[in-house]
Design an enzyme around this catalytic site. Structure first.
Site, PDB file in Angstrom:
ATOM      1  N   MET A   1      38.812 105.163  34.993  1.00 16.19           N
ATOM      2  CA  MET A   1      38.379 105.659  33.692  1.00 16.19           C
ATOM      3  C   MET A   1      37.491 104.668  32.949  1.00 16.19           C
ATOM      4  O   MET A   1      36.691 105.065  32.091  1.00 16.19           O
ATOM      5  CB  MET A   1      39.615 105.981  32.838  1.00 16.19           C
ATOM      6  CG  MET A   1      39.300 106.573  31.476  1.00 16.19           C
ATOM      7  SD  MET A   1      40.803 106.886  30.522  1.00 16.19           S
ATOM      8  CE  MET A   1      40.084 107.413  28.969  1.00 16.19           C
ATOM      9  N   TYR A   2      37.595 103.388  33.254  1.00 11.63           N
ATOM     10  CA  TYR A   2      36.810 102.388  32.541  1.00 11.63           C
ATOM     11  C   TYR A   2      35.361 102.437  33.026  1.00 11.63           C
ATOM     12  O   TYR A   2      34.980 101.788  34.001  1.00 11.63           O
ATOM     13  CB  TYR A   2      37.379 100.989  32.745  1.00 11.63           C
ATOM     14  CG  TYR A   2      38.843 100.836  32.369  1.00 11.63           C
ATOM     15  CD1 TYR A   2      39.475 101.767  31.547  1.00 11.63           C
ATOM     16  CD2 TYR A   2      39.597  99.765  32.841  1.00 11.63           C
ATOM     17  CE1 TYR A   2      40.811 101.626  31.205  1.00 11.63           C
ATOM     18  CE2 TYR A   2      40.929  99.623  32.499  1.00 11.63           C
ATOM     19  CZ  TYR A   2      41.536 100.566  31.680  1.00 11.63           C
ATOM     20  OH  TYR A   2      42.860 100.420  31.350  1.00 11.63           O
TER      21      TYR A   2
END
Length: 285
Positions: free
Chosen positions: A55-56
């Protein structure tokens, strides 16, 4: 005496005070260069546990760590997370624990991190719309295939942890937790009883002014900073806690890691512990 090491899954030794890479910018070029420098400095200072996630930046954070640190030094563990995906319609991130998504994100993580096996892979969140057995079963299959070494969970309740333990062996839990936010104390207790690593995120948070004053007072007594006091409290609160404070600045990184050498007295811990106690609302004005 507080131990500075922990064996995740019983065999994967790391230094307890790690590093969360979420705040490392991947652009512009100047920001990326500083991020690479911070990651490299963390390893120079002895960090052996780094946390990232699909997700980063949609994998950009994983690529950044590989750029900075590959080939990886012996003993360095980079753990990543899967199970959150960007909606093709809205572009927003949403929980997605479908087997195909988990498999795809693990394969992408292997490629971005430039490894053949992710030694600790965590499920970023449990997707309520996908059967838990399907989510964890997929990760267990990937473990059997040799693409995952150990499996962890993130943001779970004690009930969810108990359900997961019926399906897989859980090596870690990553929940929000700090000196002033101890909502998941029962989850920590369950992890301690089972020998499961507990990786708190948002490791430092300040409350009301009186609480900050108490932390500042302890910091003055020890010669440390409020941030170091909060991290030292975590390290001494439970032997299974592996804090992963994040920063994009080398001076803050060095401050964070120095917390491992800060010793709190029993009286100081007592005073800090009281900060999270809820007031008696039945008492008079």
């Amino acid at each position: 005496m507080v131990s500075n090491t922990f064996h995740i899954g019983g065999d994967l030794g790391v230094r307890r005070l790690g590093f969360g890479a979420m705040h490392l910018p991947t652009e512009p070029a100047s920001g990326r260069a500083m991020s690479v420098a911070v990651a490299r400095r963390a390893v120079e200072l002895g960090v052996t546990l780094m946390d990232t996630a699909h997700m980063y930046g949609g994998g950009a954070n994983e690529e950044l760590l590989a750029e900075a640190l590959h080939p990886y030094p012996d003993g360095l563990l980079i753990t990543t997370k899967v199970g959150v995906a960007r909606s093709p319609e809205s572009g927003e991130w949403r929980l997605d624990g479908r087997p195909a998504t988990l498999r795809a994100q693990v394969e992408q993580g292997l490629r971005r991190l430039r490894v053949e096996r992710i030694e600790l892979l965590q499920l970023h969140r449990i997707d309520p719309e996908t059967p838990l057995a399907d989510q964890l079963g997929t990760l267990r299959e990937l473990q059997t295939e040799g693409k995952i070494g150990r499996i962890g969970l993130s943001e779970v309740t004690t009930a969810e942890l108990d359900r997961a333990l019926e399906i897989i062996e859980v090596s870690s839990v990553q929940n929000r937790y700090n000196l002033l936010d101890r909502e998941h104390e029962s989850v920590l207790a369950a992890c301690e009883a089972a020998g499961i690593a507990f990786l708190p995120w948002r490791t430092v948070a300040w409350g009301a002014s009186g609480q900050r004053a108490e932390i500042a007072a302890v910091a003055a007594e020890t010669g440390g900073t409020p941030t170091q006091v909060a991290l030292a409290w975590l390290l001494g609160h439970s032997p299974v806690i592996l804090p992963i404070p994040g920063t994009a600045r080398i001076d803050h990184l060095e401050e964070n890691l120095a917390a491992a050498d800060l010793n709190l007295t029993s009286d100081q811990r007592y005073r800090l512990n009281r900060l999270s106690e809820k007031p008696d609302r039945t008492a008079g004005p």
